[in-house]
Each structure stands twice: as C-alpha cells, then as structure tokens.
Design an enzyme around this catalytic site. Structure first.
Site, PDB file in Angstrom:
ATOM      1  N   ASP A 157       4.613  30.139  22.978  1.00 35.29           N
ATOM      2  CA  ASP A 157       3.302  30.616  22.170  1.00 35.29           C
ATOM      3  C   ASP A 157       3.783  31.457  20.858  1.00 35.29           C
ATOM      4  OD1 ASP A 157       1.656  29.411  23.798  1.00 35.29           O
ATOM      5  OD2 ASP A 157       1.766  31.249  25.282  1.00 35.29           O
ATOM      6  N   THR A 201       5.310  31.585  28.521  1.00 33.65           N
ATOM      7  CA  THR A 201       3.893  31.327  29.051  1.00 33.65           C
ATOM      8  C   THR A 201       3.255  30.114  28.596  1.00 33.65           C
ATOM      9  OG1 THR A 201       3.709  33.806  28.223  1.00 33.65           O
ATOM     10  CG2 THR A 201       1.665  32.669  29.117  1.00 33.65           C
ATOM     11  N   ASP A 426      -1.442  37.079  21.048  1.00 34.66           N
ATOM     12  CA  ASP A 426      -0.718  35.867  21.202  1.00 34.66           C
ATOM     13  C   ASP A 426       1.095  36.275  21.563  1.00 34.66           C
ATOM     14  OD1 ASP A 426      -2.835  34.686  20.950  1.00 34.66           O
ATOM     15  OD2 ASP A 426      -2.190  33.183  19.205  1.00 34.66           O
TER      16      ASP A 426
HETATM   17  C1  LIG Z   1      -1.739  39.774  40.609  1.00 34.13           C
HETATM   18  C2  LIG Z   1      -1.631  38.588  40.032  1.00 34.13           C
HETATM   19  C3  LIG Z   1      -2.136  38.547  38.508  1.00 34.13           C
HETATM   20  C4  LIG Z   1      -1.702  37.655  37.536  1.00 34.13           C
HETATM   21  C5  LIG Z   1      -2.592  37.728  36.486  1.00 34.13           C
HETATM   22  C6  LIG Z   1      -2.589  36.706  35.625  1.00 34.13           C
HETATM   23  C7  LIG Z   1      -3.305  36.957  34.282  1.00 34.13           C
HETATM   24  C8  LIG Z   1      -2.615  35.968  33.539  1.00 34.13           C
HETATM   25  C9  LIG Z   1      -3.450  35.745  32.052  1.00 34.13           C
HETATM   26  C10 LIG Z   1      -2.507  35.027  30.961  1.00 34.13           C
HETATM   27  C11 LIG Z   1      -3.229  34.881  29.779  1.00 34.13           C
HETATM   28  C12 LIG Z   1      -2.028  34.384  29.039  1.00 34.13           C
HETATM   29  C13 LIG Z   1      -2.488  34.398  27.390  1.00 34.13           C
HETATM   30  C14 LIG Z   1      -1.155  33.995  26.799  1.00 34.13           C
HETATM   31  C15 LIG Z   1      -0.531  34.849  25.916  1.00 34.13           C
HETATM   32  C16 LIG Z   1       0.794  34.502  25.129  1.00 34.13           C
HETATM   33  O1  LIG Z   1       0.442  34.137  23.936  1.00 34.13           O
HETATM   34  C17 LIG Z   1       1.576  35.599  25.231  1.00 34.13           C
HETATM   35  C18 LIG Z   1       3.181  35.144  24.581  1.00 34.13           C
HETATM   36  O2  LIG Z   1       3.776  34.162  25.246  1.00 34.13           O
HETATM   37  P1  LIG Z   1       5.423  33.775  24.879  1.00 34.13           P
HETATM   38  O3  LIG Z   1       6.276  34.704  25.307  1.00 34.13           O
HETATM   39  O4  LIG Z   1       5.461  32.573  25.747  1.00 34.13           O
HETATM   40  O5  LIG Z   1       5.367  33.449  23.513  1.00 34.13           O
HETATM   41  N1  LIG Z   1       2.004  35.827  26.619  1.00 34.13           N
HETATM   42  C19 LIG Z   1       1.846  37.097  26.974  1.00 34.13           C
HETATM   43  O6  LIG Z   1       1.476  38.155  26.066  1.00 34.13           O
HETATM   44  C20 LIG Z   1       2.054  37.545  28.406  1.00 34.13           C
HETATM   45  C21 LIG Z   1       0.684  38.178  29.064  1.00 34.13           C
HETATM   46  C22 LIG Z   1       1.215  37.875  30.562  1.00 34.13           C
HETATM   47  C23 LIG Z   1       0.188  38.807  31.267  1.00 34.13           C
HETATM   48  C24 LIG Z   1       0.717  38.519  32.938  1.00 34.13           C
HETATM   49  C25 LIG Z   1       0.602  39.474  33.603  1.00 34.13           C
HETATM   50  C26 LIG Z   1       1.028  39.484  34.971  1.00 34.13           C
HETATM   51  C27 LIG Z   1       0.931  40.318  35.638  1.00 34.13           C
HETATM   52  C28 LIG Z   1       1.351  40.621  36.997  1.00 34.13           C
HETATM   53  C29 LIG Z   1       0.642  41.716  37.790  1.00 34.13           C
HETATM   54  C30 LIG Z   1       0.894  42.304  38.933  1.00 34.13           C
HETATM   55  C31 LIG Z   1       0.221  43.293  39.662  1.00 34.13           C
HETATM   56  C32 LIG Z   1       0.820  43.446  41.084  1.00 34.13           C
HETATM   57  C33 LIG Z   1       0.579  44.859  41.387  1.00 34.13           C
HETATM   58  C34 LIG Z   1       1.263  45.076  42.830  1.00 34.13           C
HETATM   59  N1  LIG Z   2      16.490  31.569  15.842  1.00 33.65           N
HETATM   60  C1  LIG Z   2      15.483  32.564  16.196  1.00 33.65           C
HETATM   61  N2  LIG Z   2      16.066  33.716  16.603  1.00 33.65           N
HETATM   62  C2  LIG Z   2      15.258  34.790  17.078  1.00 33.65           C
HETATM   63  N3  LIG Z   2      14.075  34.716  17.432  1.00 33.65           N
HETATM   64  C3  LIG Z   2      13.328  33.561  17.066  1.00 33.65           C
HETATM   65  C4  LIG Z   2      14.345  32.316  16.374  1.00 33.65           C
HETATM   66  N4  LIG Z   2      13.511  31.328  16.346  1.00 33.65           N
HETATM   67  C5  LIG Z   2      12.099  31.836  16.736  1.00 33.65           C
HETATM   68  N5  LIG Z   2      12.184  33.109  16.895  1.00 33.65           N
HETATM   69  C6  LIG Z   2      10.959  33.829  17.428  1.00 33.65           C
HETATM   70  O1  LIG Z   2      11.188  34.077  18.917  1.00 33.65           O
HETATM   71  C7  LIG Z   2       9.855  34.422  19.421  1.00 33.65           C
HETATM   72  C8  LIG Z   2       9.777  33.916  20.930  1.00 33.65           C
HETATM   73  O2  LIG Z   2       9.664  32.457  20.694  1.00 33.65           O
HETATM   74  P1  LIG Z   2       8.876  31.565  21.896  1.00 33.65           P
HETATM   75  O3  LIG Z   2       9.399  30.107  21.639  1.00 33.65           O
HETATM   76  O4  LIG Z   2       7.474  31.747  21.803  1.00 33.65           O
HETATM   77  O5  LIG Z   2       9.911  31.989  23.085  1.00 33.65           O
HETATM   78  P2  LIG Z   2       9.005  32.678  24.460  1.00 33.65           P
HETATM   79  O6  LIG Z   2       8.059  32.085  25.122  1.00 33.65           O
HETATM   80  O7  LIG Z   2      10.183  32.872  25.300  1.00 33.65           O
HETATM   81  O8  LIG Z   2       8.688  34.259  23.983  1.00 33.65           O
HETATM   82  C9  LIG Z   2       8.831  33.883  18.601  1.00 33.65           C
HETATM   83  O9  LIG Z   2       8.219  35.162  18.066  1.00 33.65           O
HETATM   84  C10 LIG Z   2       9.869  33.428  17.219  1.00 33.65           C
HETATM   85  O10 LIG Z   2       9.094  33.973  16.138  1.00 33.65           O
END
Ligand SMILES: CCCCCCCCCCCCC/C=C/[C@@H](O)[C@H](COP(=O)(O)O)NC(=O)CCCCCCCCCCCCCCC
Ligand SMILES: Nc1ncnc2c1ncn2[C@@H]1O[C@H](COP(=O)(O)OP(=O)(O)O)[C@@H](O)[C@H]1O
Ligand SMILES: [Ca+2]
Length: 475
Positions: A157, A201, A426
């Site tokens: 994302d 994610t 995001d």
């Molecule tokens: C108890 C289980 C709870 C599960 C809760 C799940 C809620 C998930 C909602 C996810 C919405 C995702 C929206 C996407 C966000 C992404 O843009 C963004 C970036 O992604 P990237 O790293 O791949 O680039 N991702 C995020 O910001 C990650 C947000 C994730 C939140 C997950 C939280 C997990 C929580 C686990 C709580 C456990 C509590 C347990 C207590 C005993």
């Molecule tokens: N070559 C690179 N080196 C370091 N960071 C990078 C590179 N290319 C992209 N990124 C950054 O890495 C971050 C995470 O990337 P993403 O592909 O979303 O992986 P993840 O889901 O594991 O967070 C993005 O915000 C992006 O801007």
C-alpha cells in the site's frame, strides 16, 4: 462475442493472447510449430478457498485447422477482435518494483509470475527497480510518460501511495490546478494503475480484486479491466499534506503505525505485534470531529459551521479510541470484509468511523469483529457516517505545549501518556494533527473490476447483482 469450444466458453474480452502452433508457457515457453494449429490463452477462474474473491489462472486451448490459410485467418481475426472489444488493454506499461516491500519478494514475483504473462499478451514494459523511497513518485512527477497506457506497482500500500501521489500530482500540474486548494475539483488521472501485490497489508489490491494473488492481478491488467476509485485529499491549513485511499486513522491505528515503524525488521508481523502492544497500552484521545454528511438532507439549517461549498458540517467532540476515514471497504487478509464493509469504491463518499472511549474489553470486541462477519458498528460506543469531508482539531482547552508536543510511544514501560496521537495515512505518519479531508470521486482508475460475483451476496443489500459503484461481495 464468445469463442465456444466443446464445453469451454470464453468471452473475447478475457482472451489473453493467441499464438501460432502448439504453445505452452508454463513452466517454460515451448512451441511446437505445426502450421495448422494455434493456441488461445484465456482467463480461467478457480475458487480461492480462504479469500472471498476468485483466483484467476491462465487457461489454454489448442485448435487445429484444416489448412494453414484458415489458421492464419483465425489468428488474425482473433487478434483484431481483442483490440476492438477491449480498448483499454495496455500496449506499453511503466513498472515500478519496490525490492524491499513485504517479504522482499517483489523482484522475484514480477520476473517469474508476471513478466511471462505480459510477454505472452504482447505488452512491452519498462521496468524500474526502485533504489530509494519516493523514486517512483518523483519519476511520475517529472519524467516523460508519453506512450505509456498505465503504471504498474509491484509492492504494498505504501508503494501504491507513491504512485498515486505521482500520478495525481502530474495530472494536476498539466491541468494547471492547485492541489493545495481543498475546494478545487481535481482532474482524474488518464493513466490506469495496476497493482501486483508484494507488500504487508495489500489492502488496495484486496479491496479492488478480492484476492492477494500476483497472477490474478496481472491478468486484470492484461485484459484492460477498469475500476475507478475515490481518493481523499488531506490538507493542513491551505496546504495539501497527502492523499489517502484506504485508512486515514487517528488514535489506535496511528499509534500502531508509529510503534510498528520501530519494528520494520519483523516484516508484515510488525502490525500484529504493535497492535497488541498499543491495545494493551489502553489509550484514548480528545478531539473535535466535524464532518459533512454525504446526504445533504441530513444537515440542519440551524447548524453554525459552514463548509467549503456552503453546506453544513456536523460537530462532535469528546474522547476517542480511534477516528477513521476510509474511501473504500479497506478489506485485507486480516479483515476480509474490511474497516467499513459496505463502503463503495467509487461513489464519491468516504465512511467516517468514530469509536468513543470505552472499556478495554469493549474495544477488543470492536477490533475482533473485523475478523468475522459480525457487525463492528453494532456497538453502543461506535458511530459510522457516510461523508464528503471531515475536519479534525484538538480541543481548545489543550495547552499549546500539549498540541505541539510530538507524541511518543514506548509500549508498556512508560507511564507518561501523550495527550495526542498521530494520523496514519495509508501507512504514512502525517506531520500534522489538525487536518481537513475531502473525498474526490473517481480520481484514479485501476486495472481491476471490484469483487467478482462468485457464490456471493452483495453486502450493500442486493443479492447477486453487481453494484455499479464497485462495492464488495460476501459469501
Ligand atoms: C483481535 C484482532 C483484531 C484485528 C483487527 C484488524 C483490523 C484491521 C483493519 C485493517 C485496515 C487496513 C487498512 C490498510 C492500511 C494500509 O494502508 C497500511 C499500510 O500498509 P503497508 O505496510 O502494506 O504499506 N497498513 C496499516 O496501517 C496497518 C494497520 C494495521 C492495523 C492492524 C492491527 C492489528 C491489531 C491486532 C490487535 C490485537 C489485539 C490483541 C489484544 C490481546
Ligand atoms: N528502494 C526503496 N528503498 C526503501 N524504501 C522504498 C524503496 N522503494 C519504495 N520504498 C518505500 O517503502 C515503503 C513501503 O513499501 P511497500 O511496498 O508498501 O511495503 P510494505 O507493505 O511492506 O510496507 C513505501 O512507503 C515506499 O515509499
Ligand atoms: Ca467511496
């Protein structure tokens, strides 16, 4: 138009490519060049088991003609039919690979699973493996993009967000529009975006395709599927901060992201670890939320605040566990129906979720319901509103010092609770807490088609009837 072969019926729009001879491409390309035969590759569906979308695979049918002349007529006509039936099929793509996203498999995923399919479909691609963050965004903002039909993002994302910023920025520059002005109607981007999931994610891919699967996504790109997507612009005072499509979250989701940045080495698991730590730290934050309901009938003529367009904002104030805004369902493998299951991908609105301060078990129930089909909004401390714009500010009784202080988190060991959280946009932390957000309908288009009907029930109320606004389907 359909191509019928004994029991297989394939819409021409789903033909991937036509080759002379008896051809196989997997595991390796091999051609038995007999001059009366040709091979048709097409999209074959299979159930994805755990996910709720359908997996797409490459199907193959071989044909034998009575003569070479007839074979050549068939292949020529089929190739012409592909072009006329699907005008959005790409010829040339610009591909960005983040080699460090997710489990660091972006390069391998692209070269072993996606590139052979693009080649088969006659798509030429210019591949850039990024060497730094924001390289893809800067390239899209500044470099010549002539001749490209679309941009492919191999990553998560965060990487998608870079491409989104590059393409939206470039389009507004060329249209002479200011991205800083929240009242401006932004110009939709002419280039399509394809996502090959290789992140942590992968929520944008999951919510627009229904599965996290590089081959399925590559096939959607090849056949030129088109899914518009709403985008939220986030402003501070009169400057644009960022765009968001999936999660704009303050409180819990902001704290989880801030905490997870310290544990990047854990890969995708960092969110579960940080989620648990932040949950145990049991925080809530004071804030003022003003929102512009999507339905103008809901506003009252006696409200005091006025919005950018002259319509009226609703005002709520108090302590929140989290405040989230999402333009789409934001479903992901962790939460198959997402943050807001009946949100639409392209209806020009976002869903604002307010989770008021509550006891820890109540909040756990709220989180846990995201993992099942139980309604996470059916709790007394949760509200959800369909909105066009949102303003967030800190209460005036907070001292300036509290408003300015950078929040810090150290899991369980620290007794000093920060007065404010951060915004997770995001997957990026915003540098400002007081923000104004506006939803722009259908600002970008993806090579996707929303979630396909399988044995599915429409979660916006209708059964087996594909919603024109691209909402999700549940089994
Ligand atoms: C108890 C289980 C709870 C599960 C809760 C799940 C809620 C998930 C909602 C996810 C919405 C995702 C929206 C996407 C966000 C992404 O843009 C963004 C970036 O992604 P990237 O790293 O791949 O680039 N991702 C995020 O910001 C990650 C947000 C994730 C939140 C997950 C939280 C997990 C929580 C686990 C709580 C456990 C509590 C347990 C207590 C005993
Ligand atoms: N070559 C690179 N080196 C370091 N960071 C990078 C590179 N290319 C992209 N990124 C950054 O890495 C971050 C995470 O990337 P993403 O592909 O979303 O992986 P993840 O889901 O594991 O967070 C993005 O915000 C992006 O801007
Ligand atoms: Ca929407």
């Amino acid at each position: 138009m359909y191509l019928s072969v004994i029991k297989v019926s394939v819409p021409v729009a789903e033909v991937v490519g036509v080759e002379e001879g008896r051809v196989e491409i997997l595991p390796r390309k091999s051609v038995e060049d007999t001059d009366k035969d040709f091979t048709v590759f097409y999209v074959k569906r299979s159930s994805s088991g755990s996910s709720y979308g359908l997996l797409w695979r490459l199907g193959r049918i071989q044909f034998s003609c009575p003569s070479r002349v007839l074979r050549d007529q068939w292949t020529k006509h089929l190739r012409t039919a592909l072009k006329t039936h699907s005008p959005l099929r790409p010829n040339r793509l610009l591909v960005f690979i983040n080699p460090f996203g997710g489990k660091k498999k972006g390069r391998k995923i692209y070269h072993s699973l996606v590139a052979p399919l693009f080649e088969l479909a006659g798509i030429s691609s210019h591949v850039i493996v990024t060497e730094r963050a924001n390289q893809a965004r800067d390239h899209l903002l500044k470099k010549d993009l002539k001749g490209f039909d679309g941009v492919v993002c191999v990553g998560g994302d965060g990487m998608f967000s870079e491409i989104l910023h590059g393409l939206i920025g470039r389009t507004q520059q060329e249209a002479g529009l200011s991205e800083n002005d929240p009242t401006v109607a932004l110009q939709p981007c002419p280039l399509h975006i394809g996502i090959i999931p290789a992140g942590s994610t992968d929520c944008v891919c999951y919510a627009t395709v229904g599965v996290i699967d590089p081959v399925t996504s590559a096939l959607h790109i090849i056949i030129g599927d088109s899914q518009p997507l709403d985008v939220c612009s986030v402003h501070q005072a009169s400057a644009l901060m960022r765009y968001s499509v999936s999660l704009l979250g303050y409180g819990f989701y902001g704290d989880v992201l801030a905490e997870s940045e310290k544990h990047r080495w854990m890969g995708p698991l960092r969110y579960d670890y940080s989620g648990t730590m932040v949950y145990l730290s049991n925080r809530s934050y004071a804030g003022i939320v003003q929102y512009l309901p999507a339905d103008p009938l809901l506003s009252s003529p006696r409200d005091r605040t006025r919005c950018l367009s002259g319509r009226v904002y609703t005002h709520v104030e108090g302590r929140f566990r989290c405040v989230s805004l999402t333009c789409m369902s934001s479903s992901c493998p962790k939460s198959p129906l997402g943050l807001s299951p009946s949100a639409h991908l392209a209806d020009g609105t976002g869903d604002l979720i307010l989770v008021w301060d509550t006891h820890p078990l109540g909040f756990l129930k709220f989180l846990y319901r995201h993992t099942s089909t139980q309604d996470q909004f059916d709790l007394p401390f949760v509200e959800v509103h369909r909105v066009k714009a949102v303003r967030f500010s800190l209460p005036s009784e907070m001292t300036n010092e509290q408003k300015m202080a950078t929040p810090f988190l150290c899991g369980l060991c620290c007794s000093k609770v920060p007065a404010k959280s951060v915004w997770n946009c995001d997957g990026e932390i915003l540098s400002s807490t007081e923000i104004l957000c506006r939803i722009h309908g259908q600002l970008v288009r993806l090579y996707a088609r929303g979630i396909e009907e399988g044995a599915a029930v429409h979660n916006c109320g209708k059964e087996n009837d594909k919603c024109q606004m691209g909402c999700t389907l549940i089994k």
